[in-house]
Enzyme design. Structure first.
Site, PDB file in Angstrom:
ATOM      1  N   ASN A 104       0.681  -1.247   0.051  1.00 33.69           N
ATOM      2  CA  ASN A 104       0.598  -0.049   0.457  1.00 33.69           C
ATOM      3  C   ASN A 104       0.834   0.978   0.119  1.00 33.69           C
ATOM      4  OD1 ASN A 104      -2.000   2.068   0.402  1.00 33.69           O
ATOM      5  ND2 ASN A 104      -2.722   1.249   2.552  1.00 33.69           N
ATOM      6  N   ARG A 127      -2.248  -1.936  -3.488  1.00 33.81           N
ATOM      7  CA  ARG A 127      -3.863  -1.299  -3.499  1.00 33.81           C
ATOM      8  C   ARG A 127      -3.719   0.038  -4.335  1.00 33.81           C
ATOM      9  NH1 ARG A 127      -5.351   3.312   1.160  1.00 33.81           N
ATOM     10  NH2 ARG A 127      -7.112   3.767   0.343  1.00 33.81           N
ATOM     11  N   HIS A 147     -13.295   2.850  -0.412  1.00 35.20           N
ATOM     12  CA  HIS A 147     -13.229   1.840   0.540  1.00 35.20           C
ATOM     13  C   HIS A 147     -13.577   0.134   0.160  1.00 35.20           C
ATOM     14  CE1 HIS A 147     -13.080   4.986   4.597  1.00 35.20           C
ATOM     15  NE2 HIS A 147     -11.780   4.989   4.033  1.00 35.20           N
ATOM     16  N   ARG A 191     -12.336  15.733   6.710  1.00 38.80           N
ATOM     17  CA  ARG A 191     -12.742  15.338   5.383  1.00 38.80           C
ATOM     18  C   ARG A 191     -14.406  16.394   5.729  1.00 38.80           C
ATOM     19  NH1 ARG A 191     -11.634  10.327   2.593  1.00 38.80           N
ATOM     20  NH2 ARG A 191      -9.478   9.993   3.558  1.00 38.80           N
ATOM     21  N   GLU A 225      -8.257  -5.224   5.029  1.00 37.28           N
ATOM     22  CA  GLU A 225      -7.656  -4.673   3.204  1.00 37.28           C
ATOM     23  C   GLU A 225      -6.355  -5.615   3.206  1.00 37.28           C
ATOM     24  OE1 GLU A 225      -9.536  -0.720   2.873  1.00 37.28           O
ATOM     25  OE2 GLU A 225      -8.306  -0.754   4.663  1.00 37.28           O
TER      26      GLU A 225
END
Ligand code: AMP
Length: 397
Positions: free
Chosen positions: A7, A91, A180, A241, A384
């Site tokens: 990642n 990823r 996601h 955010r 993940e």
């Protein structure tokens, strides 16, 4: 077979080497400050001392070389040679509407990653750097790209379209993509197992609540709707955010404060959310602590977050028609006992009750709903990396 999962960010990189025979992590690590003074690699492996290496890593190519060296190191390594690694899974954040499944990296795939970099400028270029660094350091080894957007490609058009002039969809590919996806996909598999059902029978809402947060409505095992959009800015309020706000706020502020698009984007992505409202922190543990000492803005930020999670959860349950389960995952979903309670409170009318004793759990699979709850609620830790490794394995096999 052993699969390396990478990642890669712009200045850092996380990796895990997974033995797919038993899905055990053989070793994992983090490289920090790539292309910045003070680059550092830290690797941990079961039964071994933590390995820390400080060296100059002016580009991702050097960083990956140090990762390969650390994994094969005589003393600290976990494999004897790179030959033991069958493939590398990466990823990648944005695959746009061109890539709905994980793919083996080819020049065409790299072009698509670059094409959609404008919707994920912090991520896609860095993800590509990680891929190219692996190609340079381990020529011939298969690299697989696993996209955060892929799981959401099953959304119907009336879900993913925005009600703006259709020409902008045609001209600029402006639509909801969702993120996601690897986490929500993993949850769909785990939930099927927990419920003892086939994945195609799973109707549920997955809540990935962390620094970035999103919900996913899963219908018959696949994505029907999700709260993030063209970019990971849409949906819930998050650490930094804003999530959904009236679009007029954006144009009004740009005019009043004389802001460029880049400055406005910076405010919405990095200075808003619970950090912007509280003025204190983007971290939910800090905010809970402050709220406990009656810091009003920390309380306000948390109340606003909870309201938004409820709004999406109720909305998605209405969209699904049939919802057997709700799953909480991500840093807050897995560990935030207080936040889970706040989200699930007063939802009896939707068939949801919480068992406070069961809810007293962190980081493991557990049902937390009450005996009388029509909709079962579970905590399921996401993984993940494992999902990327499984996808990589199935492609290279
Ligand atoms: P993630 O981005 O998934 O790593 O999640 C990070 C968020 O999870 C941060 O806001 C943390 O404060 C939050 N978090 C982690 N552990 C806890 C905890 N024990 N209680 C509440 N929030 C937590």
């Amino acid at each position: 077979m052993k699969i390396l999962v990478i990642n890669c960010g712009s200045s850092s990189l996380k990796y895990q080497l997974i033995d797919m025979e038993n899905e055990k992590v053989l070793g994992k690590g983090l490289v920090e400050r790539i292309a910045i003074e003070g680059s550092k690699l830290t690797q941990t492996a079961e039964g071994k001392e933590t390995f820390v290496l400080e060296a100059e890593m002016p580009t991702h190519t050097e960083a990956i070389k140090f990762v390969f060296d650390a994994l094969t190191d005589k003393e600290h390594g976990v494999v004897e040679s790179l030959d033991e690694i069958s493939g590398i899974g990466h990823r990648v954040v944005h695959g746009g509407d061109k890539l709905a499944e994980p793919v083996i990296v080819t020049p065409e795939v790299k072009d698509i990653i670059l094409q959609f970099a404008e919707f994920a400028p912090l991520h896609n270029p860095a993800n590509l750097m990680g891929i190219e660094a692996c190609e340079e350091n381990a020529p011939g080894k298969p690299n697989v790209a696993v996209f955060d957007t892929a799981f959401h490609q099953t959304m119907p058009d009336y879900v993913y379209m925005y009600p703006i002039p259709y020409e902008y969809y045609k001209k600029y590919h402006i639509r909801k993509y969702g993120f996601h996806g690897t986490s929500h996909k993993y949850i769909s598999y785990q939930l099927a197992e927990v419920l003892g059902k086939d994945r195609e029978e799973v109707n549920a809402v997955s809540l990935h609540l962390g620094n970035g947060s999103s919900l996913c409505a899963i219908k018959d095992g696949i994505c029907y709707d999700t709260s993030m959009g063209l970019t990971p800015l849409e949906g819930l309020s998050m650490g930094t955010r804003s999530g959904n706000i009236d679009p007029s706020v954006v144009t009004y502020l740009m005019e009043k404060e004389n802001l460029t698009p880049a400055q406005m984007s910076d405010i919405l992505n990095k200075k808003s959310g619970v950090l912007g409202v509280s003025g204190l922190s983007s971290d939910f543990r800090d905010l809970e602590e402050a709220a406990n000492t009656e810091n009003e803005r920390a309380e306000l930020a948390l109340d606003m977050f909870v309201l938004r999670v409820k709004r999406f959860l109720g909305g998605f349950m209405a969209e699904l028609g049939k919802c057997d389960a709700i799953v909480m995952t991500g840093g807050i979903g897995e560990n935030g006992i207080t936040m889970r309670k706040a989200v699930l409170e007063n939802m009896e009318h939707l068939g949801i009750t919480l068992d406070e004793q069961r809810n007293d759990v962190r980081g493991k699979v557990q049902e937390i709903s009450g005996e009388d709850s029509k909709v079962k609620v579970f905590v399921i830790p996401t993984n993940e990396e494992l999902m990327i490794a499984r996808d990589t394995l199935s492609l290279i096999q």
